[in-house]
Write a protein that holds these residues in place. Structure first.
Motif, PDB file in Angstrom:
ATOM      1  N   ILE A 100       0.854  -1.188   0.000  1.00 33.96           N
ATOM      2  CA  ILE A 100       0.000   0.000   0.000  1.00 33.96           C
ATOM      3  C   ILE A 100       0.890   1.238   0.000  1.00 33.96           C
ATOM      4  CG2 ILE A 100      -1.731   1.329   1.235  1.00 33.96           C
ATOM      5  CD1 ILE A 100      -2.787  -1.213   2.400  1.00 33.96           C
ATOM      6  N   PHE A 102       0.736   5.350   0.312  1.00 36.79           N
ATOM      7  CA  PHE A 102      -0.127   6.433   0.752  1.00 36.79           C
ATOM      8  C   PHE A 102       0.333   7.764   0.159  1.00 36.79           C
ATOM      9  CE2 PHE A 102      -2.848   4.658   4.029  1.00 36.79           C
ATOM     10  CZ  PHE A 102      -2.223   3.466   4.331  1.00 36.79           C
ATOM     11  N   GLY A 103      -0.643   8.643  -0.087  1.00 39.77           N
ATOM     12  CA  GLY A 103      -0.322  10.030  -0.364  1.00 39.77           C
ATOM     13  C   GLY A 103      -0.002  10.733   0.948  1.00 39.77           C
ATOM     14  N   LYS A 104       0.470  11.977   0.845  1.00 36.11           N
ATOM     15  CA  LYS A 104       0.856  12.708   2.053  1.00 36.11           C
ATOM     16  C   LYS A 104      -0.340  13.195   2.849  1.00 36.11           C
ATOM     17  CE  LYS A 104       5.339  14.372   0.494  1.00 36.11           C
ATOM     18  NZ  LYS A 104       6.201  15.569   0.320  1.00 36.11           N
TER      19      LYS A 104
ATOM     20  N   TYR B  35       3.786   1.302  10.809  1.00 41.12           N
ATOM     21  CA  TYR B  35       4.030   2.458   9.952  1.00 41.12           C
ATOM     22  C   TYR B  35       4.654   3.593  10.763  1.00 41.12           C
ATOM     23  CZ  TYR B  35       0.817   0.590   6.363  1.00 41.12           C
ATOM     24  OH  TYR B  35       0.199  -0.174   5.396  1.00 41.12           O
ATOM     25  N   GLY B  40       4.181  16.178   7.565  1.00 38.39           N
ATOM     26  CA  GLY B  40       4.315  16.542   6.162  1.00 38.39           C
ATOM     27  C   GLY B  40       4.689  15.401   5.246  1.00 38.39           C
ATOM     28  N   GLN B  41       4.742  14.189   5.796  1.00 38.80           N
ATOM     29  CA  GLN B  41       5.139  13.039   4.986  1.00 38.80           C
ATOM     30  C   GLN B  41       4.017  12.014   4.943  1.00 38.80           C
ATOM     31  OE1 GLN B  41       8.068  13.072   3.291  1.00 38.80           O
ATOM     32  NE2 GLN B  41       8.293  15.104   4.176  1.00 38.80           N
ATOM     33  N   SER B  42       4.056  11.165   3.952  1.00 35.53           N
ATOM     34  CA  SER B  42       3.052  10.116   3.862  1.00 35.53           C
ATOM     35  C   SER B  42       3.364   9.012   4.868  1.00 35.53           C
ATOM     36  CB  SER B  42       3.012   9.545   2.448  1.00 35.53           C
ATOM     37  OG  SER B  42       4.285   9.089   2.062  1.00 35.53           O
ATOM     38  N   LEU B  43       2.352   8.224   5.147  1.00 39.27           N
ATOM     39  CA  LEU B  43       2.548   7.031   5.961  1.00 39.27           C
ATOM     40  C   LEU B  43       3.572   6.132   5.282  1.00 39.27           C
ATOM     41  CD1 LEU B  43      -1.075   6.010   6.933  1.00 39.27           C
ATOM     42  CD2 LEU B  43       0.803   6.304   8.529  1.00 39.27           C
ATOM     43  N   LEU B  45       5.546   2.480   5.425  1.00 36.08           N
ATOM     44  CA  LEU B  45       5.543   1.148   6.013  1.00 36.08           C
ATOM     45  C   LEU B  45       6.944   0.803   6.502  1.00 36.08           C
ATOM     46  CD1 LEU B  45       3.947  -1.492   6.561  1.00 36.08           C
ATOM     47  CD2 LEU B  45       4.675  -2.266   4.285  1.00 36.08           C
ATOM     48  N   ARG B  99      -3.430  -7.768   2.603  1.00 37.86           N
ATOM     49  CA  ARG B  99      -3.087  -6.412   2.209  1.00 37.86           C
ATOM     50  C   ARG B  99      -4.174  -5.756   1.375  1.00 37.86           C
ATOM     51  NH1 ARG B  99       2.446  -4.912   2.641  1.00 37.86           N
ATOM     52  NH2 ARG B  99       3.817  -6.653   3.152  1.00 37.86           N
ATOM     53  N   GLN B 103      -7.563  -2.300   6.099  1.00 41.32           N
ATOM     54  CA  GLN B 103      -6.657  -2.288   7.231  1.00 41.32           C
ATOM     55  C   GLN B 103      -7.222  -1.349   8.284  1.00 41.32           C
ATOM     56  OE1 GLN B 103      -2.467  -1.718   6.794  1.00 41.32           O
ATOM     57  NE2 GLN B 103      -2.382  -2.815   4.867  1.00 41.32           N
TER      58      GLN B 103
END
Lengths: 112, 114
Positions: A100, A102-104, B35, B40-43, B45, B99, B103
């Motif tokens: 997966i 993700f976007g921010k 995670y 300011g950042q994406s998640l 993993l 996946r 989730q």
């Protein structure tokens, strides 16, 4: 080019307006698309999930996928102050890892 | 659905120390993930927690820095070892049957390293 691009905002709109949130992606192997909502100091919760091009509606929320343009959108009708949150797009690569990405996230403020 | 809780909810730690974060699911889930969410950042993993075997780490994350345990289908821990200020972040666990399905995320652990 990042795999998933999402404008971080913040986006402020008046209550009752239609909100449009968008993400673009670069890899055509993405096949499953999701929108998560994350309130402050909470974990993300799944809002919408789709794997086909076109629109999917759930109450005030509509998820739109355009695979030819590699573009996904989330529309919120009749927006409420309770919709104020960060909205994250996410998508899954169709390979053995099914990872997966993700976007921010876009911070959304609905002004009463 | 599954409800996921995390402990602690937040902590302030000194450089060089370690912190173990616990993740508890109220039902059995096949897969659990850890995670990191930086401002300011994406998640991102960190790893997939595998029951009864070593976790599977993503590029850029290593077992010595982020040891993970998963003794059963409802519980996992993540340790952030030898912490530095760069480790300040929100750490989230999630669970699901695979996946491609939903989730469920925990509320996160806010970590500040001084």
């Amino acid at each position: 080019q990042k795999e998933v691009e999402q404008d971080p905002g913040p986006l402020s709109v008046p209550e009752g307006a239609i909100v449009s949130l968008n993400c673009t992606y670069s890899n055509s192997a993405f096949q499953y698309f999701m929108w998560y909502r994350q309130y402050s100091r909470k974990g993300p919760e799944l809002l919408m999930y789709t794997y086909s091009s076109g629109n999917k509606e759930d109450g005030r929320f509509t998820a739109q996928v355009d695979k030819s343009s590699k573009y996904i959108s989330l529309f919120i009708r009749d927006s409420q102050p309770s919709d104020s949150a960060t909205y994250l797009c996410a998508m899954i690569l169709m390979n053995r890892d099914d990872k997966i990405i993700f976007g921010k996230g876009t911070r959304l403020h609905i002004l009463p | 659905s599954a409800v996921i809780s995390q402990k602690p909810s937040r902590d302030i730690c000194q450089r060089g120390t370690s912190l173990t974060i616990q993740c508890q699911v109220d039902s059995q889930v096949t897969m659990m993930f850890w995670y990191r969410q930086q401002p300011g950042q994406s998640l991102t993993l960190i790893a997939t927690a595998n029951q009864g075997s070593e976790a599977t780490y993503e590029s850029g994350f290593v077992i010595d820095k982020f040891p993970i345990s998963r003794p059963n289908l409802t519980f996992s821990t993540l340790t952030v070892s030898n912490m530095s200020p760069e480790d300040s972040s929100i750490y989230l666990c999630s669970g699901g049957q695979n996946r491609r399905e939903t989730q469920y995320f925990g509320p996160g652990t806010r970590l500040l390293v001084l």
